[in-house]
Scaffold this motif. Structure first.
Motif, short mmCIF file in Angstrom:
data_model
loop_
_atom_site.label_atom_id
_atom_site.label_comp_id
_atom_site.label_asym_id
_atom_site.label_seq_id
_atom_site.Cartn_x
_atom_site.Cartn_y
_atom_site.Cartn_z
N ARG A 37 -11.32 -9.20 4.60
CA ARG A 37 -11.32 -8.04 5.50
C ARG A 37 -10.49 -8.37 6.73
N LEU A 38 -9.90 -7.35 7.30
CA LEU A 38 -9.11 -7.50 8.51
C LEU A 38 -9.81 -6.75 9.64
N ASP A 66 3.57 -1.61 11.29
CA ASP A 66 4.23 -2.12 10.09
C ASP A 66 3.89 -3.60 9.88
N HIS A 67 3.80 -4.35 10.97
CA HIS A 67 3.47 -5.77 10.86
C HIS A 67 2.04 -5.96 10.34
N ILE A 68 1.11 -5.16 10.84
CA ILE A 68 -0.27 -5.26 10.38
C ILE A 68 -0.37 -4.84 8.92
N ALA A 69 0.38 -3.83 8.53
CA ALA A 69 0.40 -3.42 7.13
C ALA A 69 0.93 -4.54 6.25
N ALA A 70 1.90 -5.31 6.74
CA ALA A 70 2.41 -6.45 5.98
C ALA A 70 1.35 -7.54 5.87
N GLU A 104 -0.01 -9.35 2.55
CA GLU A 104 0.12 -10.81 2.44
C GLU A 104 -1.21 -11.49 2.12
N HIS A 105 -2.28 -11.04 2.77
CA HIS A 105 -3.59 -11.67 2.61
C HIS A 105 -4.47 -10.95 1.59
N GLU A 106 -3.91 -9.96 0.90
CA GLU A 106 -4.65 -9.21 -0.12
C GLU A 106 -5.97 -8.67 0.44
N VAL A 107 -5.85 -7.99 1.55
CA VAL A 107 -7.02 -7.45 2.25
C VAL A 107 -7.58 -6.25 1.49
N THR A 108 -8.91 -6.17 1.40
CA THR A 108 -9.56 -5.07 0.69
C THR A 108 -10.10 -4.00 1.63
N GLU A 109 -10.32 -4.33 2.91
CA GLU A 109 -10.81 -3.36 3.90
C GLU A 109 -10.27 -3.74 5.26
N VAL A 110 -10.03 -2.72 6.08
CA VAL A 110 -9.61 -2.93 7.46
C VAL A 110 -10.66 -2.31 8.38
N ILE A 111 -11.11 -3.09 9.36
CA ILE A 111 -12.15 -2.65 10.28
C ILE A 111 -11.53 -2.51 11.67
N VAL A 112 -11.54 -1.31 12.20
CA VAL A 112 -10.97 -1.03 13.52
C VAL A 112 -12.10 -0.74 14.48
N GLY A 113 -12.09 -1.44 15.60
CA GLY A 113 -13.11 -1.21 16.61
C GLY A 113 -12.87 0.08 17.38
#
Length: 219
Positions: free
Chosen positions: A82-83, A120-124, A128-137
């Motif tokens: 997760r990111l 775009d950098h965060i999307a990369a 790159e890390h094969e993230v399955t979920e993104v958590i935004v505060g």
């Protein structure tokens, strides 16, 4: 010679061996075939077209468990990294979890850009890390009300979601995440000046770790 039968003597006086007659082959009667199976059919009148198809569903209440007293199995947390994202007006802190989704760690700090190259950098990083979920505060006031910062975080999460396709983006309450991160860094011997380059990552760690702990408790 008298007294001998012609079929018992051969030429030059040899006796013939009398062989038994071979019976003719018997014909086998063909097996009686089984009676034919009759399938009952009904005549349907389709002169007016096909009958209407009805799809009926019924709602089942599983609040008390599965039928027969079987318990509902707990939902297993989704595997994968997760990111965590802490959105600021100048910088964006990024944290990442281990593949089991248990422990959050700081990753990097990304500077905001007018051309949205930070998105775009965060999307990369997601790829790159094969993230399955993104958590935004989503920063909120202590009362729970939303302000300008929360609005900015929501807009940022929507823009990021449009870049990472099927990877879900979740907004979570991040009240006091920066304060908690600063206290943790201070406890590790970093003053306010030393905290500046890493405070955004530390806040992202607080956001992500709180989400991971909540998911583990639910499962």
């Amino acid at each position: 010679m008298p007294g001998q039968r012609p079929d018992e003597t051969g030429p030059v006086g040899e006796r013939r061996v009398r062989r038994p007659a071979v019976p003719p082959p018997t014909r086998q009667r063909p097996a009686t075939p089984p009676p034919p199976v009759q399938h009952r059919t009904e005549q349907i009148d389709l002169s007016a077209g096909f009958p209407p198809v009805r799809h009926e569903t019924s709602q089942i209440d599983l609040s008390g468990g599965l039928p027969g007293g079987l318990p509902i199995p707990p939902r297993r947390p989704r595997q994968g990294r997760r990111l965590g994202i802490d959105v600021g007006s100048v910088r964006v802190g990024v944290a990442i979890s281990d593949p089991t989704g248990t422990l959050a760690s700081p990753l990097e700090t990304v500077r905001r850009a007018r051309d949205e190259s930070d998105l775009d950098h965060i999307a990369a990083l997601v790829v790159e890390h094969e993230v399955t979920e993104v958590i935004v505060g989503e920063p909120r006031h202590l009362s729970g009300a939303s302000g300008a910062s929360a609005k900015e975080a929501r807009a940022y999460s929507r823009a990021l979601a449009g870049r990472i396709g099927p990877v879900p983006v979740h907004l979570v309450d991040e009240r006091l995440s920066t304060v908690t991160a600063a206290s943790s860094l201070r406890a590790n011997g970093l003053d306010s000046r030393q905290q500046r380059p890493v405070i955004d990552q530390a806040a992202a760690v607080v956001i992500l770790q709180a989400y991971l702990d909540a998911q583990r408790e639910r499962s």
